[in-house]
Design an enzyme around this catalytic site. Structure first.
Site, PDB file in Angstrom:
ATOM      1  N   GLY A 160       0.847  -1.184   0.000  1.00  0.00           N
ATOM      2  CA  GLY A 160       0.000   0.000   0.000  1.00  0.00           C
ATOM      3  C   GLY A 160       0.882   1.234   0.000  1.00  0.00           C
ATOM      4  O   GLY A 160       2.051   1.196  -0.407  1.00  0.00           O
ATOM      5  N   ILE A 162       2.340   2.826   2.447  1.00  0.00           N
ATOM      6  CA  ILE A 162       3.529   2.709   3.285  1.00  0.00           C
ATOM      7  C   ILE A 162       4.543   1.758   2.667  1.00  0.00           C
ATOM      8  O   ILE A 162       5.738   2.066   2.566  1.00  0.00           O
ATOM      9  CB  ILE A 162       3.138   2.245   4.706  1.00  0.00           C
ATOM     10  CG1 ILE A 162       2.341   3.336   5.411  1.00  0.00           C
ATOM     11  CG2 ILE A 162       4.384   1.872   5.515  1.00  0.00           C
ATOM     12  CD1 ILE A 162       1.709   2.891   6.713  1.00  0.00           C
ATOM     13  N   ARG A 182      -1.200  -8.903  -1.311  1.00  0.00           N
ATOM     14  CA  ARG A 182      -2.337  -9.762  -1.624  1.00  0.00           C
ATOM     15  C   ARG A 182      -2.888  -9.486  -3.020  1.00  0.00           C
ATOM     16  O   ARG A 182      -3.459 -10.366  -3.650  1.00  0.00           O
ATOM     17  CB  ARG A 182      -3.428  -9.580  -0.576  1.00  0.00           C
ATOM     18  CG  ARG A 182      -3.047 -10.103   0.804  1.00  0.00           C
ATOM     19  CD  ARG A 182      -4.024  -9.631   1.866  1.00  0.00           C
ATOM     20  NE  ARG A 182      -3.927  -8.184   2.051  1.00  0.00           N
ATOM     21  CZ  ARG A 182      -4.780  -7.469   2.770  1.00  0.00           C
ATOM     22  NH1 ARG A 182      -5.798  -8.058   3.354  1.00  0.00           N
ATOM     23  NH2 ARG A 182      -4.613  -6.157   2.907  1.00  0.00           N
ATOM     24  N   ARG A 238       1.138  -4.538  12.132  1.00  0.00           N
ATOM     25  CA  ARG A 238       0.426  -4.855  13.360  1.00  0.00           C
ATOM     26  C   ARG A 238       1.077  -6.094  13.963  1.00  0.00           C
ATOM     27  O   ARG A 238       1.574  -6.977  13.248  1.00  0.00           O
ATOM     28  CB  ARG A 238      -1.068  -5.128  13.098  1.00  0.00           C
ATOM     29  CG  ARG A 238      -1.891  -3.889  12.786  1.00  0.00           C
ATOM     30  CD  ARG A 238      -1.982  -2.954  13.979  1.00  0.00           C
ATOM     31  NE  ARG A 238      -2.898  -1.840  13.760  1.00  0.00           N
ATOM     32  CZ  ARG A 238      -2.560  -0.672  13.238  1.00  0.00           C
ATOM     33  NH1 ARG A 238      -1.311  -0.479  12.838  1.00  0.00           N
ATOM     34  NH2 ARG A 238      -3.454   0.287  13.087  1.00  0.00           N
ATOM     35  N   GLU A 267      -0.962  -4.068  23.203  1.00  0.00           N
ATOM     36  CA  GLU A 267      -0.260  -2.811  23.406  1.00  0.00           C
ATOM     37  C   GLU A 267      -0.828  -2.063  24.599  1.00  0.00           C
ATOM     38  O   GLU A 267      -2.036  -1.824  24.659  1.00  0.00           O
ATOM     39  CB  GLU A 267      -0.359  -1.960  22.136  1.00  0.00           C
ATOM     40  CG  GLU A 267       0.309  -2.635  20.949  1.00  0.00           C
ATOM     41  CD  GLU A 267       0.309  -1.806  19.679  1.00  0.00           C
ATOM     42  OE1 GLU A 267      -0.268  -0.694  19.689  1.00  0.00           O
ATOM     43  OE2 GLU A 267       0.886  -2.255  18.688  1.00  0.00           O
ATOM     44  N   HIS A 286       4.416   2.096  19.193  1.00  0.00           N
ATOM     45  CA  HIS A 286       3.456   2.309  18.113  1.00  0.00           C
ATOM     46  C   HIS A 286       3.435   3.789  17.713  1.00  0.00           C
ATOM     47  O   HIS A 286       2.376   4.433  17.694  1.00  0.00           O
ATOM     48  CB  HIS A 286       2.058   1.853  18.528  1.00  0.00           C
ATOM     49  CG  HIS A 286       1.174   1.547  17.349  1.00  0.00           C
ATOM     50  ND1 HIS A 286       0.163   0.611  17.396  1.00  0.00           N
ATOM     51  CD2 HIS A 286       1.136   2.059  16.092  1.00  0.00           C
ATOM     52  CE1 HIS A 286      -0.453   0.562  16.231  1.00  0.00           C
ATOM     53  NE2 HIS A 286       0.131   1.446  15.415  1.00  0.00           N
ATOM     54  N   ALA A 287       4.600   4.279  17.374  1.00  0.00           N
ATOM     55  CA  ALA A 287       4.741   5.704  17.073  1.00  0.00           C
ATOM     56  C   ALA A 287       5.461   5.952  15.754  1.00  0.00           C
ATOM     57  O   ALA A 287       5.906   7.070  15.501  1.00  0.00           O
ATOM     58  CB  ALA A 287       5.494   6.388  18.211  1.00  0.00           C
ATOM     59  N   ALA A 288       5.557   4.943  14.898  1.00  0.00           N
ATOM     60  CA  ALA A 288       6.307   5.106  13.651  1.00  0.00           C
ATOM     61  C   ALA A 288       5.741   6.221  12.782  1.00  0.00           C
ATOM     62  O   ALA A 288       6.479   6.909  12.078  1.00  0.00           O
ATOM     63  CB  ALA A 288       6.325   3.786  12.866  1.00  0.00           C
TER      64      ALA A 288
END
Length: 329
Positions: A160, A162, A182, A238, A267, A286-288
Protein backbone atom coordinates in the site's frame (compact mmCIF):
# COMPACT_ATOMS: atom_id res chain seq x y z
CA UNK A 1 -33.59 24.85 10.02
CA UNK A 2 -31.61 21.62 9.65
CA UNK A 3 -30.63 20.06 12.95
CA UNK A 4 -26.90 20.06 13.65
CA UNK A 5 -24.96 16.87 13.00
CA UNK A 6 -24.18 15.16 16.29
CA UNK A 7 -20.49 14.18 16.17
CA UNK A 8 -19.10 11.87 18.82
CA UNK A 9 -15.33 12.27 19.12
CA UNK A 10 -13.53 9.52 20.97
CA UNK A 11 -10.28 9.89 22.90
CA UNK A 12 -7.33 10.02 22.86
CA UNK A 13 -8.01 13.10 20.74
CA UNK A 14 -8.41 15.79 23.39
CA UNK A 15 -11.68 17.69 23.79
CA UNK A 16 -10.05 21.12 23.57
CA UNK A 17 -8.18 20.11 20.42
CA UNK A 18 -11.30 18.75 18.75
CA UNK A 19 -13.45 21.74 19.66
CA UNK A 20 -10.77 23.99 18.21
CA UNK A 21 -10.66 21.99 14.99
CA UNK A 22 -14.42 22.13 14.51
CA UNK A 23 -14.97 25.65 15.83
CA UNK A 24 -15.53 27.04 12.35
CA UNK A 25 -18.42 24.63 11.76
CA UNK A 26 -20.61 26.78 14.01
CA UNK A 27 -24.12 25.47 14.65
CA UNK A 28 -23.96 22.91 11.83
CA UNK A 29 -22.44 20.40 14.23
CA UNK A 30 -22.75 19.47 17.89
CA UNK A 31 -19.60 17.96 19.36
CA UNK A 32 -20.08 15.22 21.97
CA UNK A 33 -17.50 13.34 24.02
CA UNK A 34 -17.86 10.20 26.15
CA UNK A 35 -18.05 10.89 29.86
CA UNK A 36 -15.57 8.13 30.65
CA UNK A 37 -12.89 6.48 28.54
CA UNK A 38 -14.20 2.95 28.93
CA UNK A 39 -16.72 0.60 27.41
CA UNK A 40 -19.59 1.95 29.46
CA UNK A 41 -18.80 5.52 28.46
CA UNK A 42 -18.67 4.54 24.79
CA UNK A 43 -21.98 2.66 24.81
CA UNK A 44 -23.69 5.48 26.71
CA UNK A 45 -22.59 8.05 24.12
CA UNK A 46 -23.52 6.11 20.97
CA UNK A 47 -27.36 6.14 20.85
CA UNK A 48 -27.58 9.72 19.55
CA UNK A 49 -24.33 9.79 17.57
CA UNK A 50 -24.51 10.41 13.82
CA UNK A 51 -20.81 10.72 13.04
CA UNK A 52 -18.04 9.10 15.06
CA UNK A 53 -14.38 10.05 15.09
CA UNK A 54 -12.72 6.82 16.17
CA UNK A 55 -10.20 5.98 18.87
CA UNK A 56 -6.90 5.43 17.07
CA UNK A 57 -5.41 3.77 20.17
CA UNK A 58 -7.92 0.92 19.85
CA UNK A 59 -9.05 1.12 23.48
CA UNK A 60 -12.64 2.03 22.60
CA UNK A 61 -13.52 -0.54 19.98
CA UNK A 62 -16.46 -0.08 17.64
CA UNK A 63 -17.49 -3.72 17.45
CA UNK A 64 -20.83 -5.18 16.40
CA UNK A 65 -22.42 -4.45 19.78
CA UNK A 66 -21.32 -0.83 19.60
CA UNK A 67 -22.68 -0.48 16.06
CA UNK A 68 -26.03 -1.85 17.21
CA UNK A 69 -26.05 0.72 20.03
CA UNK A 70 -25.85 3.55 17.47
CA UNK A 71 -29.09 3.48 15.42
CA UNK A 72 -28.49 6.97 13.97
CA UNK A 73 -24.90 6.34 12.97
CA UNK A 74 -24.22 7.50 9.40
CA UNK A 75 -20.42 7.73 9.13
CA UNK A 76 -17.25 6.71 10.99
CA UNK A 77 -13.97 8.48 10.37
CA UNK A 78 -10.73 7.06 11.77
CA UNK A 79 -8.01 9.65 12.45
CA UNK A 80 -5.49 7.01 11.39
CA UNK A 81 -4.74 4.54 8.62
CA UNK A 82 -5.41 1.35 10.59
CA UNK A 83 -9.05 0.38 11.20
CA UNK A 84 -8.60 -3.00 12.91
CA UNK A 85 -10.28 -1.72 16.11
CA UNK A 86 -13.52 -1.18 14.17
CA UNK A 87 -15.86 -3.86 12.85
CA UNK A 88 -16.07 -2.67 9.27
CA UNK A 89 -18.30 -5.61 8.39
CA UNK A 90 -20.88 -4.68 11.03
CA UNK A 91 -20.85 -1.10 9.76
CA UNK A 92 -21.26 -2.34 6.20
CA UNK A 93 -24.32 -4.39 7.17
CA UNK A 94 -25.77 -1.22 8.68
CA UNK A 95 -24.94 0.75 5.53
CA UNK A 96 -22.43 2.97 7.34
CA UNK A 97 -19.26 3.98 5.50
CA UNK A 98 -15.97 3.69 7.38
CA UNK A 99 -13.10 5.90 6.21
CA UNK A 100 -9.45 6.16 7.17
CA UNK A 101 -6.71 8.68 6.40
CA UNK A 102 -4.96 6.56 3.78
CA UNK A 103 -1.46 7.72 2.95
CA UNK A 104 -1.35 10.44 5.59
CA UNK A 105 1.59 8.94 7.46
CA UNK A 106 3.15 6.87 4.66
CA UNK A 107 6.37 8.86 4.48
CA UNK A 108 6.74 9.00 8.27
CA UNK A 109 6.28 5.25 8.73
CA UNK A 110 8.51 4.42 5.77
CA UNK A 111 11.28 6.63 7.15
CA UNK A 112 10.95 4.89 10.53
CA UNK A 113 11.36 1.53 8.80
CA UNK A 114 14.53 2.70 7.05
CA UNK A 115 15.88 4.26 10.25
CA UNK A 116 15.16 1.08 12.18
CA UNK A 117 16.99 -0.95 9.53
CA UNK A 118 20.04 1.29 9.95
CA UNK A 119 19.85 0.89 13.73
CA UNK A 120 19.67 -2.90 13.49
CA UNK A 121 22.44 -3.19 10.91
CA UNK A 122 24.84 -1.15 13.04
CA UNK A 123 23.60 -2.14 16.53
CA UNK A 124 23.05 1.52 17.38
CA UNK A 125 20.72 0.90 20.30
CA UNK A 126 22.94 -1.84 21.75
CA UNK A 127 26.01 0.39 21.53
CA UNK A 128 24.22 3.37 23.06
CA UNK A 129 22.97 1.27 25.98
CA UNK A 130 26.41 -0.10 26.82
CA UNK A 131 28.26 3.21 26.47
CA UNK A 132 25.70 4.85 28.78
CA UNK A 133 26.45 2.08 31.27
CA UNK A 134 30.08 3.19 31.40
CA UNK A 135 31.49 0.60 29.00
CA UNK A 136 33.46 1.01 25.78
CA UNK A 137 32.44 -2.12 23.82
CA UNK A 138 34.04 -1.27 20.48
CA UNK A 139 35.39 -4.74 19.78
CA UNK A 140 32.25 -6.43 21.08
CA UNK A 141 30.02 -4.33 18.84
CA UNK A 142 32.07 -5.19 15.75
CA UNK A 143 32.06 -8.85 16.71
CA UNK A 144 28.26 -8.81 16.65
CA UNK A 145 28.46 -8.32 12.89
CA UNK A 146 27.81 -4.92 11.37
CA UNK A 147 26.36 -4.36 7.91
CA UNK A 148 25.81 -1.61 5.40
CA UNK A 149 22.16 -1.21 4.51
CA UNK A 150 22.73 -0.82 0.77
CA UNK A 151 24.16 -4.36 0.62
CA UNK A 152 21.01 -5.97 2.06
CA UNK A 153 18.22 -7.63 0.14
CA UNK A 154 14.96 -6.06 1.34
CA UNK A 155 11.59 -7.77 1.17
CA UNK A 156 8.50 -5.63 1.71
CA UNK A 157 5.32 -7.43 2.74
CA UNK A 158 2.38 -5.24 1.82
CA UNK A 159 2.44 -2.69 -0.99
CA UNK A 160 0.00 0.00 0.00
CA UNK A 161 1.11 3.60 0.48
CA UNK A 162 3.53 2.71 3.29
CA UNK A 163 4.99 -0.39 1.67
CA UNK A 164 5.47 1.38 -1.67
CA UNK A 165 7.21 4.33 -0.03
CA UNK A 166 9.44 2.05 2.05
CA UNK A 167 10.39 0.13 -1.09
CA UNK A 168 11.23 3.38 -2.87
CA UNK A 169 13.43 4.62 -0.02
CA UNK A 170 15.31 1.35 0.33
CA UNK A 171 15.81 1.18 -3.43
CA UNK A 172 17.17 4.74 -3.40
CA UNK A 173 19.80 3.55 -0.92
CA UNK A 174 20.95 0.91 -3.39
CA UNK A 175 19.19 -2.08 -1.87
CA UNK A 176 17.83 -4.94 -3.93
CA UNK A 177 14.11 -4.67 -3.15
CA UNK A 178 11.22 -7.06 -3.81
CA UNK A 179 7.65 -7.07 -2.57
CA UNK A 180 4.63 -9.26 -1.94
CA UNK A 181 1.06 -8.13 -1.53
CA UNK A 182 -2.34 -9.76 -1.62
CA UNK A 183 -3.18 -7.89 -4.83
CA UNK A 184 -0.19 -7.71 -7.16
CA UNK A 185 0.68 -4.27 -8.56
CA UNK A 186 1.69 -4.62 -12.21
CA UNK A 187 2.94 -1.03 -12.23
CA UNK A 188 5.25 -1.43 -9.21
CA UNK A 189 8.86 -0.42 -9.98
CA UNK A 190 10.25 -3.31 -7.91
CA UNK A 191 9.76 -7.03 -8.62
CA UNK A 192 6.95 -9.09 -7.14
CA UNK A 193 7.75 -12.43 -5.49
CA UNK A 194 5.47 -15.05 -4.01
CA UNK A 195 5.49 -14.71 -0.23
CA UNK A 196 7.61 -17.75 0.62
CA UNK A 197 10.13 -16.85 -2.08
CA UNK A 198 10.27 -13.30 -0.75
CA UNK A 199 11.06 -14.48 2.76
CA UNK A 200 13.76 -16.86 1.56
CA UNK A 201 15.61 -14.01 -0.13
CA UNK A 202 15.15 -11.17 2.39
CA UNK A 203 18.02 -10.06 4.60
CA UNK A 204 15.68 -7.36 5.91
CA UNK A 205 11.97 -8.14 6.04
CA UNK A 206 9.63 -5.15 6.35
CA UNK A 207 6.00 -5.76 7.33
CA UNK A 208 3.65 -3.01 6.13
CA UNK A 209 0.18 -4.47 5.63
CA UNK A 210 -3.10 -4.20 7.54
CA UNK A 211 -4.27 -6.72 10.12
CA UNK A 212 -7.26 -8.67 8.82
CA UNK A 213 -8.59 -12.19 9.29
CA UNK A 214 -6.51 -13.10 6.24
CA UNK A 215 -3.24 -11.61 7.49
CA UNK A 216 -3.44 -12.51 11.18
CA UNK A 217 -0.54 -14.88 11.90
CA UNK A 218 0.62 -14.62 8.29
CA UNK A 219 4.29 -14.43 9.30
CA UNK A 220 4.32 -17.20 11.91
CA UNK A 221 7.00 -19.72 12.91
CA UNK A 222 6.96 -21.64 9.64
CA UNK A 223 7.44 -18.57 7.49
CA UNK A 224 10.00 -16.96 9.79
CA UNK A 225 11.99 -20.19 9.43
CA UNK A 226 12.23 -19.48 5.69
CA UNK A 227 14.31 -16.34 6.25
CA UNK A 228 18.07 -16.45 5.67
CA UNK A 229 20.14 -16.91 8.81
CA UNK A 230 20.68 -13.67 10.72
CA UNK A 231 17.88 -11.84 8.91
CA UNK A 232 16.38 -8.67 10.36
CA UNK A 233 12.69 -7.95 10.90
CA UNK A 234 11.10 -4.49 10.82
CA UNK A 235 7.42 -4.47 11.75
CA UNK A 236 5.45 -1.26 11.14
CA UNK A 237 2.21 -3.15 10.45
CA UNK A 238 0.43 -4.86 13.36
CA UNK A 239 1.73 -7.26 15.96
CA UNK A 240 -0.75 -10.00 15.20
CA UNK A 241 0.67 -10.44 11.70
CA UNK A 242 3.99 -11.67 13.13
CA UNK A 243 3.00 -12.92 16.60
CA UNK A 244 5.28 -11.86 19.44
CA UNK A 245 6.04 -15.42 20.54
CA UNK A 246 7.02 -16.41 16.99
CA UNK A 247 9.34 -13.41 16.70
CA UNK A 248 10.90 -14.21 20.06
CA UNK A 249 11.46 -17.85 19.10
CA UNK A 250 13.11 -16.78 15.83
CA UNK A 251 15.40 -14.42 17.74
CA UNK A 252 16.38 -17.09 20.23
CA UNK A 253 17.04 -19.62 17.47
CA UNK A 254 19.30 -17.20 15.65
CA UNK A 255 17.15 -17.12 12.52
CA UNK A 256 16.55 -13.46 13.31
CA UNK A 257 19.60 -11.43 14.30
CA UNK A 258 17.41 -8.51 15.30
CA UNK A 259 13.92 -7.07 15.20
CA UNK A 260 12.59 -3.53 15.23
CA UNK A 261 9.04 -3.59 16.56
CA UNK A 262 6.69 -0.62 16.56
CA UNK A 263 3.67 -2.89 17.16
CA UNK A 264 2.83 -5.84 19.40
CA UNK A 265 0.15 -8.47 19.95
CA UNK A 266 -1.09 -6.46 22.93
CA UNK A 267 -0.26 -2.81 23.41
CA UNK A 268 1.48 -2.05 25.57
CA UNK A 269 3.18 -5.45 25.93
CA UNK A 270 3.27 -6.89 29.43
CA UNK A 271 5.92 -5.45 31.72
CA UNK A 272 7.55 -8.88 31.93
CA UNK A 273 7.42 -9.55 28.18
CA UNK A 274 10.71 -11.19 27.12
CA UNK A 275 10.83 -8.82 24.16
CA UNK A 276 11.36 -5.92 26.56
CA UNK A 277 14.55 -7.52 27.86
CA UNK A 278 15.94 -8.89 24.59
CA UNK A 279 19.10 -7.01 23.63
CA UNK A 280 18.58 -7.60 19.90
CA UNK A 281 15.18 -5.91 19.81
CA UNK A 282 14.50 -2.26 19.12
CA UNK A 283 11.23 -1.29 20.79
CA UNK A 284 8.90 1.56 19.87
CA UNK A 285 5.48 2.51 21.35
CA UNK A 286 3.46 2.31 18.11
CA UNK A 287 4.74 5.70 17.07
CA UNK A 288 6.31 5.11 13.65
CA UNK A 289 3.83 7.45 12.00
CA UNK A 290 3.90 9.99 14.80
CA UNK A 291 5.58 12.88 13.02
CA UNK A 292 4.41 16.48 12.96
CA UNK A 293 3.90 16.25 9.22
CA UNK A 294 1.86 13.04 9.48
CA UNK A 295 -0.33 14.49 12.22
CA UNK A 296 -1.02 17.56 10.12
CA UNK A 297 -1.95 15.36 7.18
CA UNK A 298 -4.32 13.32 9.35
CA UNK A 299 -6.03 16.39 10.78
CA UNK A 300 -6.43 17.88 7.31
CA UNK A 301 -7.94 14.69 5.89
CA UNK A 302 -10.23 14.26 8.91
CA UNK A 303 -11.58 17.81 8.62
CA UNK A 304 -12.04 17.51 4.86
CA UNK A 305 -13.99 14.27 5.15
CA UNK A 306 -16.23 15.45 7.97
CA UNK A 307 -16.87 18.63 6.01
CA UNK A 308 -17.85 16.55 2.98
CA UNK A 309 -20.20 14.47 5.12
CA UNK A 310 -22.08 17.35 6.73
CA UNK A 311 -22.30 19.25 3.43
CA UNK A 312 -23.83 16.28 1.64
CA UNK A 313 -20.85 15.28 -0.51
CA UNK A 314 -19.44 11.78 -0.84
CA UNK A 315 -16.61 11.07 1.58
CA UNK A 316 -13.20 9.74 0.59
CA UNK A 317 -11.07 6.74 1.57
CA UNK A 318 -13.98 4.43 2.44
CA UNK A 319 -12.51 1.05 3.37
CA UNK A 320 -15.54 -1.16 4.04
CA UNK A 321 -17.14 -1.14 0.59
CA UNK A 322 -20.12 1.06 1.47
CA UNK A 323 -21.48 3.84 -0.75
CA UNK A 324 -19.44 6.94 0.23
CA UNK A 325 -22.53 9.14 0.18
CA UNK A 326 -23.36 9.79 3.86
CA UNK A 327 -27.06 9.77 4.65
CA UNK A 328 -28.70 10.77 7.92
CA UNK A 329 -30.84 8.19 9.66
Amino acid sequence: MTAPWRILSLPPLGEDLVRGLFGSFGDTVEMVFPQTRDRAGLLAALPDAELVIGDFSGLLKLDAEAVTAAPHLAFVQMPAVGTDSIDGGALAKAGVPLANTAGANARGVAEWAVGAAFALCRHLVWGDRHVRAGEWPQAELLARGTREVHAQRVGVVGYGAIGAEAARLFQALGCEVSYWTRHRRDSAPVPYLELDDLLATSDILVLALPLTDETRGLIGPERLALLPDKALLVNVARGGIAPDDAVLAALESGRLAGAALDVFDEEPPAADSPLRAHENVLLSPHAAGGTTQSQRNIVTMLLENVTRAVQGHAVQNVVNGVDPQVRRR
